[in-house]
Design a protein around this motif. Structure first.
Motif, PDB file in Angstrom:
ATOM      1  N   ALA A 123       0.881  -1.174   0.000  1.00 30.32           N
ATOM      2  CA  ALA A 123       0.000   0.000   0.000  1.00 30.32           C
ATOM      3  C   ALA A 123       0.911   1.214   0.000  1.00 30.32           C
ATOM      4  CB  ALA A 123      -0.909   0.006   1.225  1.00 30.32           C
ATOM      5  N   PHE A 124       0.472   2.280  -0.646  1.00 27.57           N
ATOM      6  CA  PHE A 124       1.296   3.484  -0.648  1.00 27.57           C
ATOM      7  C   PHE A 124       0.411   4.715  -0.733  1.00 27.57           C
ATOM      8  CE2 PHE A 124       1.303   1.773  -4.984  1.00 27.57           C
ATOM      9  CZ  PHE A 124       0.896   2.848  -5.752  1.00 27.57           C
ATOM     10  N   THR A 125       0.978   5.815  -0.261  1.00 31.59           N
ATOM     11  CA  THR A 125       0.277   7.089  -0.263  1.00 31.59           C
ATOM     12  C   THR A 125       1.309   8.209  -0.194  1.00 31.59           C
ATOM     13  OG1 THR A 125      -1.534   8.344   0.745  1.00 31.59           O
ATOM     14  CG2 THR A 125       0.010   7.273   2.261  1.00 31.59           C
ATOM     15  N   GLU A 126       0.835   9.422  -0.427  1.00 33.88           N
ATOM     16  CA  GLU A 126       1.715  10.575  -0.264  1.00 33.88           C
ATOM     17  C   GLU A 126       2.269  10.563   1.161  1.00 33.88           C
ATOM     18  OE1 GLU A 126      -1.345  10.625  -1.511  1.00 33.88           O
ATOM     19  OE2 GLU A 126      -1.445  11.916  -3.267  1.00 33.88           O
ATOM     20  N   VAL A 127       3.530  10.960   1.307  1.00 30.62           N
ATOM     21  CA  VAL A 127       4.163  10.876   2.630  1.00 30.62           C
ATOM     22  C   VAL A 127       3.413  11.679   3.688  1.00 30.62           C
ATOM     23  CG1 VAL A 127       6.460  10.309   1.770  1.00 30.62           C
ATOM     24  CG2 VAL A 127       5.837  12.701   2.091  1.00 30.62           C
ATOM     25  N   HIS A 128       2.720  12.739   3.300  1.00 25.84           N
ATOM     26  CA  HIS A 128       2.025  13.587   4.275  1.00 25.84           C
ATOM     27  C   HIS A 128       0.563  13.177   4.514  1.00 25.84           C
ATOM     28  CE1 HIS A 128       1.429  15.417   0.311  1.00 25.84           C
ATOM     29  NE2 HIS A 128       0.260  15.803   0.769  1.00 25.84           N
ATOM     30  N   ASN A 129       0.107  12.074   3.913  1.00 22.38           N
ATOM     31  CA  ASN A 129      -1.272  11.617   4.121  1.00 22.38           C
ATOM     32  C   ASN A 129      -1.322  10.745   5.386  1.00 22.38           C
ATOM     33  OD1 ASN A 129      -3.853  10.545   4.045  1.00 22.38           O
ATOM     34  ND2 ASN A 129      -3.821  10.181   1.841  1.00 22.38           N
ATOM     35  N   VAL A 130      -1.364  11.410   6.524  1.00 21.45           N
ATOM     36  CA  VAL A 130      -1.286  10.704   7.811  1.00 21.45           C
ATOM     37  C   VAL A 130      -2.506   9.818   8.061  1.00 21.45           C
ATOM     38  CG1 VAL A 130       0.291  12.353   8.877  1.00 21.45           C
ATOM     39  CG2 VAL A 130      -2.167  12.708   9.085  1.00 21.45           C
ATOM     40  N   ARG A 131      -3.671  10.200   7.554  1.00 22.66           N
ATOM     41  CA  ARG A 131      -4.872   9.376   7.765  1.00 22.66           C
ATOM     42  C   ARG A 131      -4.721   8.026   7.071  1.00 22.66           C
ATOM     43  NH1 ARG A 131      -9.196  12.599   9.754  1.00 22.66           N
ATOM     44  NH2 ARG A 131     -10.632  10.914   9.295  1.00 22.66           N
ATOM     45  N   SER A 132      -4.286   8.039   5.826  1.00 26.28           N
ATOM     46  CA  SER A 132      -4.117   6.788   5.090  1.00 26.28           C
ATOM     47  C   SER A 132      -2.999   5.941   5.692  1.00 26.28           C
ATOM     48  CB  SER A 132      -3.838   7.085   3.617  1.00 26.28           C
ATOM     49  OG  SER A 132      -3.958   5.910   2.850  1.00 26.28           O
ATOM     50  N   ARG A 133      -1.936   6.581   6.109  1.00 26.50           N
ATOM     51  CA  ARG A 133      -0.842   5.844   6.736  1.00 26.50           C
ATOM     52  C   ARG A 133      -1.302   5.186   8.032  1.00 26.50           C
ATOM     53  NH1 ARG A 133       4.797   9.033   5.675  1.00 26.50           N
ATOM     54  NH2 ARG A 133       5.566   7.104   6.606  1.00 26.50           N
ATOM     55  N   PRO A 148       9.654   7.709  -5.220  1.00 29.03           N
ATOM     56  CA  PRO A 148       8.987   8.694  -6.085  1.00 29.03           C
ATOM     57  C   PRO A 148       7.846   8.045  -6.877  1.00 29.03           C
ATOM     58  CG  PRO A 148      11.082   8.025  -7.033  1.00 29.03           C
ATOM     59  CD  PRO A 148      10.975   7.335  -5.709  1.00 29.03           C
ATOM     60  N   HIS A 149       6.706   8.710  -6.913  1.00 33.77           N
ATOM     61  CA  HIS A 149       5.543   8.233  -7.668  1.00 33.77           C
ATOM     62  C   HIS A 149       4.816   9.458  -8.205  1.00 33.77           C
ATOM     63  CE1 HIS A 149       2.260   5.577  -8.798  1.00 33.77           C
ATOM     64  NE2 HIS A 149       1.408   6.325  -8.108  1.00 33.77           N
ATOM     65  N   ARG A 150       4.572   9.499  -9.507  1.00 31.65           N
ATOM     66  CA  ARG A 150       3.922  10.646 -10.143  1.00 31.65           C
ATOM     67  C   ARG A 150       4.621  11.963  -9.780  1.00 31.65           C
ATOM     68  NH1 ARG A 150      -1.874   8.653  -8.376  1.00 31.65           N
ATOM     69  NH2 ARG A 150      -1.423  10.160  -6.779  1.00 31.65           N
ATOM     70  N   GLY A 151       5.927  11.896  -9.622  1.00 25.71           N
ATOM     71  CA  GLY A 151       6.702  13.100  -9.344  1.00 25.71           C
ATOM     72  C   GLY A 151       6.658  13.571  -7.906  1.00 25.71           C
ATOM     73  N   GLU A 152       6.072  12.798  -7.022  1.00 22.60           N
ATOM     74  CA  GLU A 152       5.956  13.177  -5.601  1.00 22.60           C
ATOM     75  C   GLU A 152       6.537  12.070  -4.724  1.00 22.60           C
ATOM     76  OE1 GLU A 152       4.633  16.047  -4.472  1.00 22.60           O
ATOM     77  OE2 GLU A 152       4.174  16.713  -6.505  1.00 22.60           O
ATOM     78  N   PRO A 153       6.941  12.406  -3.490  1.00 15.80           N
ATOM     79  CA  PRO A 153       7.398  11.360  -2.567  1.00 15.80           C
ATOM     80  C   PRO A 153       6.206  10.616  -1.958  1.00 15.80           C
ATOM     81  CG  PRO A 153       7.610  13.519  -1.544  1.00 15.80           C
ATOM     82  CD  PRO A 153       7.142  13.756  -2.950  1.00 15.80           C
ATOM     83  N   PHE A 154       6.224   9.297  -2.076  1.00 12.74           N
ATOM     84  CA  PHE A 154       5.188   8.436  -1.510  1.00 12.74           C
ATOM     85  C   PHE A 154       5.817   7.519  -0.476  1.00 12.74           C
ATOM     86  CE2 PHE A 154       2.500  10.061  -4.619  1.00 12.74           C
ATOM     87  CZ  PHE A 154       1.237   9.485  -4.591  1.00 12.74           C
ATOM     88  N   ALA A 155       5.031   7.105   0.495  1.00  9.53           N
ATOM     89  CA  ALA A 155       5.470   6.156   1.513  1.00  9.53           C
ATOM     90  C   ALA A 155       4.944   4.771   1.135  1.00  9.53           C
ATOM     91  CB  ALA A 155       4.928   6.563   2.889  1.00  9.53           C
ATOM     92  N   LEU A 156       5.844   3.792   1.125  1.00  7.90           N
ATOM     93  CA  LEU A 156       5.490   2.419   0.793  1.00  7.90           C
ATOM     94  C   LEU A 156       5.376   1.598   2.062  1.00  7.90           C
ATOM     95  CD1 LEU A 156       5.139   0.171  -1.382  1.00  7.90           C
ATOM     96  CD2 LEU A 156       7.623  -0.190  -1.168  1.00  7.90           C
ATOM     97  N   TYR A 157       4.285   0.864   2.150  1.00  8.62           N
ATOM     98  CA  TYR A 157       4.035  -0.064   3.256  1.00  8.62           C
ATOM     99  C   TYR A 157       3.821  -1.444   2.656  1.00  8.62           C
ATOM    100  CZ  TYR A 157       3.287   3.716   6.614  1.00  8.62           C
ATOM    101  OH  TYR A 157       3.450   4.800   7.449  1.00  8.62           O
ATOM    102  N   ALA A 158       4.092  -2.488   3.440  1.00  5.96           N
ATOM    103  CA  ALA A 158       3.860  -3.860   2.963  1.00  5.96           C
ATOM    104  C   ALA A 158       3.385  -4.722   4.121  1.00  5.96           C
ATOM    105  CB  ALA A 158       5.131  -4.435   2.360  1.00  5.96           C
ATOM    106  N   ILE A 159       2.663  -5.760   3.754  1.00  6.41           N
ATOM    107  CA  ILE A 159       2.232  -6.763   4.727  1.00  6.41           C
ATOM    108  C   ILE A 159       2.446  -8.131   4.111  1.00  6.41           C
ATOM    109  CG2 ILE A 159      -0.186  -6.726   3.978  1.00  6.41           C
ATOM    110  CD1 ILE A 159      -0.991  -7.170   6.914  1.00  6.41           C
ATOM    111  N   SER A 160       2.969  -9.063   4.886  1.00  5.53           N
ATOM    112  CA  SER A 160       3.136 -10.434   4.435  1.00  5.53           C
ATOM    113  C   SER A 160       2.003 -11.246   5.036  1.00  5.53           C
ATOM    114  CB  SER A 160       4.480 -10.996   4.889  1.00  5.53           C
ATOM    115  OG  SER A 160       5.517 -10.270   4.264  1.00  5.53           O
ATOM    116  N   GLN A 161       1.424 -12.098   4.198  1.00  5.86           N
ATOM    117  CA  GLN A 161       0.312 -12.942   4.631  1.00  5.86           C
ATOM    118  C   GLN A 161       0.696 -14.395   4.377  1.00  5.86           C
ATOM    119  OE1 GLN A 161      -3.621 -10.526   3.945  1.00  5.86           O
ATOM    120  NE2 GLN A 161      -2.929 -11.357   2.024  1.00  5.86           N
ATOM    121  N   SER A 162       0.327 -15.259   5.265  1.00  2.00           N
ATOM    122  CA  SER A 162       0.543 -16.686   5.048  1.00  2.00           C
ATOM    123  C   SER A 162      -0.726 -17.422   5.401  1.00  2.00           C
ATOM    124  CB  SER A 162       1.728 -17.178   5.885  1.00  2.00           C
ATOM    125  OG  SER A 162       1.483 -16.938   7.251  1.00  2.00           O
ATOM    126  N   ASP A 163      -0.852 -18.612   4.837  1.00  2.00           N
ATOM    127  CA  ASP A 163      -2.075 -19.412   5.086  1.00  2.00           C
ATOM    128  C   ASP A 163      -2.180 -19.753   6.516  1.00  2.00           C
ATOM    129  OD1 ASP A 163      -1.791 -21.173   1.949  1.00  2.00           O
ATOM    130  OD2 ASP A 163      -2.658 -19.233   2.418  1.00  2.00           O
TER     131      ASP A 163
END
Length: 163
Positions: A123-133, A148-163
């Motif tokens: 999941a990712f969003t603009e770095v300043h979008n605190v609600r989404s983060r 960088p995404h669409r010329g702006e700094p974005f924050a990348l998040y990840a989650i690992s899922q297992s069965d």
């Protein structure tokens, strides 16, 4: 698909008017820009193709009792940091912020990813979008890095899922 409070309906070309209306909401337009009707039509058609091509796509989220359009959410494959990854995203109308809808629809997306046996979702969003983060963190995502995404700094998040 249904959640406790929402009915999630797959987006396709027939949803262009609803998608356009959704993106006219000031709280959504603030993050996604002002969409024209033609852009909504093109995006609805592309989402419909992704359902057929990839088995994933975005949903429109309607309140189960009132039928009101609450937002949109879902999964899509995105090129993120040089790799094709399954991304989850959501957009909730401003009138519904703070009611837990983004978390609820995010959980529905993660359930679908588990059904597909996907082990990592980003999941990712603009770095300043605190609600989404904050939603990402409530869902169990971990911050990885900015990119960088669409010329702006974005924050990348990840989650690992297992069965």
């Amino acid at each position: 698909m249904e959640t406790e409070r929402l009915r999630l309906s797959p987006i396709g070309p027939h949803c262009a008017d609803e998608l356009y209306r959704l993106h006219q909401d000031p709280g959504i337009a603030r993050w996604y820009g002002d969409w024209t009707r033609a852009e909504a039509e093109a995006r609805a058609a592309e989402i419909g193709r992704s359902w057929h091509r990839d088995g994933v796509g975005k949903w429109l989220a309607y309140h189960r009792k009132s039928g009101e359009l609450v937002g949109r959410d879902g999964l899509s494959y995105q090129d993120v940091s040089g790799a094709r990854r399954l991304e989850i995203g959501w957009a909730v109308r401003e009138a519904h912020w703070g009611n837990g809808y983004a978390t609820e629809i995010g959980l529905a997306g993660l359930t679908r990813a588990r059904e597909l046996r996907v082990t990592e979702v980003v999941a990712f969003t603009e770095v300043h979008n605190v609600r989404s983060r904050a939603v990402m963190e409530r869902l169990g995502f971990t911050y990885r890095h900015d990119f960088p995404h669409r010329g702006e700094p974005f924050a990348l998040y990840a989650i690992s899922q297992s069965d």
